[in-house]
Design an enzyme around this catalytic site. Structure first.
Site, mmCIF file in Angstrom:
data_model
loop_
_atom_site.group_PDB
_atom_site.id
_atom_site.type_symbol
_atom_site.label_atom_id
_atom_site.label_comp_id
_atom_site.label_asym_id
_atom_site.label_seq_id
_atom_site.Cartn_x
_atom_site.Cartn_y
_atom_site.Cartn_z
ATOM 1 N N ASP A 1 13.574 50.345 30.265
ATOM 2 C CA ASP A 1 14.847 49.628 30.375
ATOM 3 C C ASP A 1 15.831 50.474 31.202
ATOM 4 O O ASP A 1 15.664 51.698 31.314
ATOM 5 C CB ASP A 1 15.391 49.407 28.957
ATOM 6 C CG ASP A 1 16.789 48.838 28.964
ATOM 7 O OD1 ASP A 1 17.009 47.798 29.606
ATOM 8 O OD2 ASP A 1 17.677 49.452 28.334
ATOM 9 N N ASP B 1 19.893 49.736 31.652
ATOM 10 C CA ASP B 1 21.254 49.901 31.131
ATOM 11 C C ASP B 1 21.219 50.388 29.675
ATOM 12 O O ASP B 1 20.583 49.763 28.831
ATOM 13 C CB ASP B 1 21.996 48.552 31.217
ATOM 14 C CG ASP B 1 23.479 48.742 31.447
ATOM 15 O OD1 ASP B 1 24.002 49.833 31.112
ATOM 16 O OD2 ASP B 1 24.118 47.816 31.956
ATOM 17 N N ASP C 1 16.893 50.929 24.652
ATOM 18 C CA ASP C 1 17.944 51.292 23.691
ATOM 19 C C ASP C 1 18.318 50.146 22.755
ATOM 20 O O ASP C 1 19.144 50.337 21.866
ATOM 21 C CB ASP C 1 19.212 51.734 24.437
ATOM 22 C CG ASP C 1 19.868 50.576 25.182
ATOM 23 O OD1 ASP C 1 19.162 49.926 25.976
ATOM 24 O OD2 ASP C 1 21.055 50.306 24.937
HETATM 25 MG MG LIG Z 1 19.476 48.564 27.570
#
Ligand SMILES: [Mg+2]
Length: 272
Positions: free
Chosen positions: A15, A17, A212
């Site tokens: 991932d 961001d 995240d």
């Molecule tokens: Mg993310």
């Protein structure tokens, strides 16, 4: 590291961001981690729900932050959505509500872009120049039986200017007006992950999804059958992790405080 159920990876889906950067700020250790993956030869792809930017721009953004990246290592929800349509209906007519990245991906996949007139699909992503006539056109096609494909369901987007309404918020408007629910491509849908697995040329069991966000990255990785590695570099913290685990009804296979800890763990698994 809290716990781990992870098996030795043969590739990673990463991932962006909240995992490698926040806005224009690189997350601590992201550059070293990606350099280390290159050094030990572990294949990886950057996987983003963002449909607005072409892969070249995503790679350029990473490079600006000191993280080495090339366009062919970037997988966007726009590419996966275009591939999904092209697979089901090669050369189909598509009306796009979205930005340059989505239009480029659709054209690259051999789809026929239609601005005015009939289209078999409405393909929607984030469109920051949306106006009433565009909404009207899309709703009219959906009411007429066009299939509805949504690049990503994100309701809010983090930005340097605070939270912005995302593609999922625009989709709420289109689906309310038309009564048509979209096929969702981006995380938490496994469709984006399946597309990324085809690109990297690995089976789900050989691959980790690293991110995240429990509700998108971990859910998508889990749904596709990948190992899941949660990093506490963005949305999820040690404090809110129990809340997200309860909300999503799932546990990540591994939890890492930061990218250095993750890197050390990967290197130990690879025996380097
Ligand atoms: Mg993310």
């Amino acid at each position: 590291m809290l716990k781990t159920n992870l098996r030795k990876p043969q590739g990673l889906l990463i991932d962006l961001d909240g995992t490698l950067y926040h806005g224009e700020r690189r997350i601590d250790g992201a550059d070293e981690w990606i350099a280390s993956l290159r050094e030990c030869g572990l294949p990886f792809l950057f996987v983003t729900n963002n449909s607005t930017a072409a892969p070249e721009l995503v790679a350029a953004r990473l490079e600006r932050m000191g993280i080495s990246a090339s366009a062919d290592e970037v997988v966007t929800s726009a590419q996966a959505a275009a591939a999904y349509i092209a697979e089901h209906s090669p050369g189909a007519t598509v009306h796009i509500v979205g930005e340059a990245g989505l239009k480029l991906a659709a054209a690259d996949a051999g789809l026929q872009l239609v601005d005015n007139g009939e289209a078999r699909y409405v393909l929607q992503g984030l469109d920051r120049e949306l106006d009433y006539s565009k909404l009207q056109r899309a709703v009219s096609l959906l009411l007429g039986g066009a299939e509805y494909i949504l690049t990503n369901p994100d309701v809010l987007l983090p930005s340097d200017d605070g939270l912005l309404p995302g593609a999922g918020s625009l989709s709420a408007l289109l689906s309310t007006a038309s009564g048509v629910q979209p096929t969702v491509i981006g995380k938490p849908s496994r469709i984006l992950v399946s597309y990324a697995l085809r690109r990297i040329g690995l089976e789900a069991e050989q691959t980790w999804m690293v991110g995240d966000n429990m509700a998108t990255d971990i859910a998508a990785g889990h749904g596709a059958g990948c190992g899941t590695a949660l990093v506490l570099t963005g949305l999820t913290t040690l404090d809110n992790l129990p809340h997200y685990m309860e909300q999503t009804g799932m546990q990540p296979d591994g939890v890492f405080a930061d990218l250095r800890q993750l890197n050390t763990y990967i290197l130990s698994m690879l025996g380097t």
